[in-house]
Write an enzyme that holds these catalytic residues in place. Structure first.
Site: not given
Ligand code: FPP
Length: 266
Positions: A27-29, A31-32, A44, A72, A138, A203, A214
């Site tokens: 999470d946090g993409n 906001r980043w 993302h 999700s 892995l 979530s 954990e």
């Molecule tokens: C949550 O951050 C992140 C997601 C809903 C998507 C995560 C997906 C990736 C990192 C790419 C996945 C791709 C592969 C190939 C595994 P958010 O968007 O909810 O961030 P926010 O809470 O800061 O708005």
């Protein structure tokens, strides 16, 4: 709280104090990206880089299973432009990285309800999983259009069909039979759950599977989650006493291994 730059493993760490299976809510993409005045998809994309950056460390730390929540069941409610870009990112990452995953002996699994995706993507996923099926270095599992409630519902439906066809009796339904119908049936239960981005919730991720996992929460946004943050999470895991319902005294007298407490993969 200790610094994320502390070294690992701590002096007393043993292999049993390292997680075999880590599940992550990245999470946090968004906001980043917003902090940098960038579009959300840039966050993302950096999130994918963060996954690639921690992979080598996972292997040196003996982690055998990594399960990532990429999309999700509820993420369809996001703006359609973001949904489209996220799915394109998943498809292009799969295309670009599958060869490297295979060369590195990584087995890829994709879990979730794929029926809503274009057939071409469903086929690509199936081919990628088949290609890497025998790899053992892995196990990387990507959850996409996944929800814990969906998983439990489809498992219950499968068992109900068996009862309806009189292949089993209702009495035969046990926790292990239900687990065998979840889409994680060939994975051990996660030892460590990491959620970045500051929220402290599951979530609708692996609801059944996280029963004794954990939980580790950090304010760090996923694109910033690097090797040092990962080591910090491992240190915190190593400092926990896993009791699986027993008392601390019982555990001291006879330590349990996570593998012994959790159901083995099928
Ligand atoms: C949550 O951050 C992140 C997601 C809903 C998507 C995560 C997906 C990736 C990192 C790419 C996945 C791709 C592969 C190939 C595994 P958010 O968007 O909810 O961030 P926010 O809470 O800061 O708005």
């Amino acid at each position: 709280m200790s610094s994320p730059h502390a070294t690992f493993p701590p002096a007393a760490a043993t292999l049993s104090e390292l997680p075999r299976h880590i599940a992550v809510v990245m999470d946090g993409n968004g906001r980043w990206a917003r902090r940098r005045a960038l579009p959300r998809i840039a966050g993302h994309r950096r999130g994918v880089e963060a996954i690639k950056n921690i992979m080598p460390l996972l292997r040196t730390r003996g982690v055998q299973y990594l399960t990532l929540f990429a999309f999700s069941s509820e993420n369809w409610q996001r703006p359609s432009s973001e949904v489209t870009l996220l799915l394109e990112l998943f498809a292009s990452t799969l295309e670009n990285e599958i060869r490297r995953l295979h060369e590195n002996q990584i087995r890829l699994r994709v879990i979730g309800d794929l029926s809503r995706f274009p057939h071409a993507l469903q086929n690509r996923v199936a081919e990628s999983m088949a290609l890497t099926r025998a790899n053992q270095a892995l196990n990387l599992t990507i959850a996409i259009n996944y929800g814990g409630r969906w998983d439990l519902t489809q498992a219950c439906r499968a068992l109900a069909e068996l009862v309806e066809r009189r292949e089993i009796s209702a009495d035969a339904i046990s926790a292990s039979l239900l687990a065998s119908r979840l889409c994680t049936s060939d994975l051990p239960e996660p030892d460590l759950f990491i959620r970045t981005g500051g929220e402290q919730r599951i979530s609708n991720f692996l609801l059944w599977q996280l029963a004794y996992t954990e939980l580790y929460f950090t304010d760090t946004y996923w694109p910033d989650f690097d090797e040092q943050h990962f080591e910090q999470a491992l240190m915190r895991f190593a400092s926990r006493q896993r009791r699986f319902g027993k008392t601390a005294e019982q555990i001291q007298a006879a330590p349990i291994q996570a593998e012994a407490a959790a159901p083995a993969p099928a």
